[in-house]
Design a protein around this motif. Sequence first.
Motif, PDB file in Angstrom:
ATOM      1  N   THR A   1       0.841  -1.199   0.000  1.00 21.88           N
ATOM      2  CA  THR A   1       0.000   0.000   0.000  1.00 21.88           C
ATOM      3  C   THR A   1       0.876   1.250   0.000  1.00 21.88           C
ATOM      4  O   THR A   1       0.642   2.191  -0.765  1.00 21.88           O
ATOM      5  N   VAL A   2       1.892   1.257   0.844  1.00 18.07           N
ATOM      6  CA  VAL A   2       2.779   2.427   0.918  1.00 18.07           C
ATOM      7  C   VAL A   2       3.444   2.654  -0.437  1.00 18.07           C
ATOM      8  O   VAL A   2       3.532   3.780  -0.926  1.00 18.07           O
ATOM      9  N   LYS A   3       3.892   1.575  -1.049  1.00 22.37           N
ATOM     10  CA  LYS A   3       4.563   1.731  -2.354  1.00 22.37           C
ATOM     11  C   LYS A   3       3.612   2.377  -3.362  1.00 22.37           C
ATOM     12  O   LYS A   3       3.966   3.324  -4.060  1.00 22.37           O
ATOM     13  N   LYS A   4       2.394   1.865  -3.417  1.00 28.36           N
ATOM     14  CA  LYS A   4       1.422   2.380  -4.380  1.00 28.36           C
ATOM     15  C   LYS A   4       1.120   3.854  -4.108  1.00 28.36           C
ATOM     16  O   LYS A   4       1.054   4.669  -5.010  1.00 28.36           O
ATOM     17  N   GLU A   5       0.986   4.185  -2.829  1.00 27.36           N
ATOM     18  CA  GLU A   5       0.615   5.566  -2.490  1.00 27.36           C
ATOM     19  C   GLU A   5       1.783   6.545  -2.620  1.00 27.36           C
ATOM     20  O   GLU A   5       1.589   7.687  -2.986  1.00 27.36           O
ATOM     21  N   CYS A   6       2.978   6.084  -2.292  1.00 24.36           N
ATOM     22  CA  CYS A   6       4.098   7.034  -2.209  1.00 24.36           C
ATOM     23  C   CYS A   6       4.980   7.052  -3.443  1.00 24.36           C
ATOM     24  O   CYS A   6       5.738   8.001  -3.638  1.00 24.36           O
ATOM     25  N   ILE A   7       4.970   6.002  -4.259  1.00 23.08           N
ATOM     26  CA  ILE A   7       5.714   6.109  -5.521  1.00 23.08           C
ATOM     27  C   ILE A   7       4.735   5.852  -6.662  1.00 23.08           C
ATOM     28  O   ILE A   7       4.032   6.758  -7.068  1.00 23.08           O
ATOM     29  N   ASP A   8       4.685   4.647  -7.150  1.00 24.34           N
ATOM     30  CA  ASP A   8       3.753   4.379  -8.244  1.00 24.34           C
ATOM     31  C   ASP A   8       3.560   2.875  -8.328  1.00 24.34           C
ATOM     32  O   ASP A   8       4.040   2.131  -7.480  1.00 24.34           O
ATOM     33  N   ASN A   9       2.879   2.472  -9.370  1.00 26.52           N
ATOM     34  CA  ASN A   9       2.563   1.059  -9.510  1.00 26.52           C
ATOM     35  C   ASN A   9       3.506   0.340 -10.460  1.00 26.52           C
ATOM     36  O   ASN A   9       3.110  -0.601 -11.132  1.00 26.52           O
ATOM     37  N   LYS A  10       4.738   0.833 -10.530  1.00 27.19           N
ATOM     38  CA  LYS A  10       5.668   0.322 -11.548  1.00 27.19           C
ATOM     39  C   LYS A  10       6.804  -0.502 -10.943  1.00 27.19           C
ATOM     40  O   LYS A  10       7.135  -0.368  -9.772  1.00 27.19           O
ATOM     41  N   VAL A  11       7.379  -1.315 -11.826  1.00 23.10           N
ATOM     42  CA  VAL A  11       8.659  -1.969 -11.526  1.00 23.10           C
ATOM     43  C   VAL A  11       9.627  -1.489 -12.598  1.00 23.10           C
ATOM     44  O   VAL A  11       9.363  -1.636 -13.798  1.00 23.10           O
ATOM     45  N   TYR A  12      10.708  -0.853 -12.178  1.00 24.91           N
ATOM     46  CA  TYR A  12      11.687  -0.326 -13.140  1.00 24.91           C
ATOM     47  C   TYR A  12      12.782  -1.354 -13.399  1.00 24.91           C
ATOM     48  O   TYR A  12      13.172  -2.113 -12.508  1.00 24.91           O
ATOM     49  N   ILE A  13      13.253  -1.321 -14.643  1.00 17.42           N
ATOM     50  CA  ILE A  13      14.210  -2.349 -15.089  1.00 17.42           C
ATOM     51  C   ILE A  13      15.600  -1.746 -15.296  1.00 17.42           C
ATOM     52  O   ILE A  13      15.725  -0.674 -15.890  1.00 17.42           O
TER      53      ILE A  13
END
Length: 357
Positions: free
Chosen positions: A36-48
């Motif tokens: 939840t924190v990840k979604k709220e504070c950054i985004d819904n992505k995984v960077y490569i």
Amino acid sequence: MDELPLRHPLDLYQITRLLSVESPHEIEQVLARARTVKKECIDNKVYIRGLIELSNICRKNCLYCGVRRDNRGVRRYDIPEAEVLETVQHAMEEGYTSLVIQSGERTDQVFIQHIDRLLRKIQALSNHGMGITLSCGEQNPETYRRWADSGAHRYLLRIETTNRDLFRRIHPCDGSHLYDNRVKALQCLKETGYQVGTGVMIGLPGQTVEDLAKDLLFFRDINVDMVGMGPYIEHEMTPLHSEKDRLWSMEKRLEKSLLMIAVLRLVMKDINIAAATALDVLSHEGRTMAFHAGANVLMPNITPAQYREDYLIYKGKPVLQEAHDLISRISAGLPAGTQIDFTRWGDSKNYARRISG
Ligand code: 5AD
Ligand code: SF4
């Protein structure tokens, strides 16, 4: 966990408690909070980031590492520049916009110039479009400056453990593996303007959950932008293998590694957290699970196949894994709504905030 609201900023007691949960239900609660924190504070992505293991020649002798200087059983290599550039060209065609160049530690001028030239050539090849992370060990301030000027903008240097006694026990006492030097190098990297990443190994012989909690506090205290941390995996040809009987089980190392990622996400909400390759040694789904615990960076290995089995820092490292197979597998197992993003550098928000003062 729901019953016990967390007081922010999290302190040593709360962090230790979160890392100590054992029931599957409680573990899942911690991981869910991190998602939840990840979604709220950054985004819904995984960077490569495409990982190139440039050379396994190393002047250091870490007691845990398979490519340590004194391991005579290793065939040493240094990928020729033209071959690295071919690999980069191929990666660009595949859509990669970010690379990690990792190497054993060398501080001689030939090596420093080799990295410098490579950085300039990659930047020329990509029209300055490539995000380049270096992971080439402890260097002096001039070298860090020079490589930054030539096009590197992120640097990874793991502290390995913040317990000084443990640090001493897992490194030779030859004066060249000093905890304070490692911390100074991290500070110097920040001052030079890099986005800085560090990390630790989880499940070292004699390491406690409280040690791990202190590692997380260290990351917060020095305000890092990125963390890559994974389980310690024993390697037969290293001195630390003699302590294998003291290790946590594979299950426990996996569990604690996932909790470390999740709790770090609660402690430092908008940093980049990589899913370490070593997780895949403990479970086929190891790295996938990291993305269910709040990680947001995947580093597929794009080193040319012929060199891969010579970069065996630990036992069972996946060397045959093709980058596109890994990406498809990870992509299929991501939490609902999360997507892989190749196109952007995915810089850590923590860094943006840090440099804007
Ligand atoms: N198990 C897990 N990680 C290891 N590393 C080195 N040896 C091992 C091992 N046996 C990690 C260290 C180092 C990085 C390059 O690989 O954390 O910083
Ligand atoms: Fe060299 Fe890094 Fe291995 Fe230490 S961990 S021996 S510095 S490659």
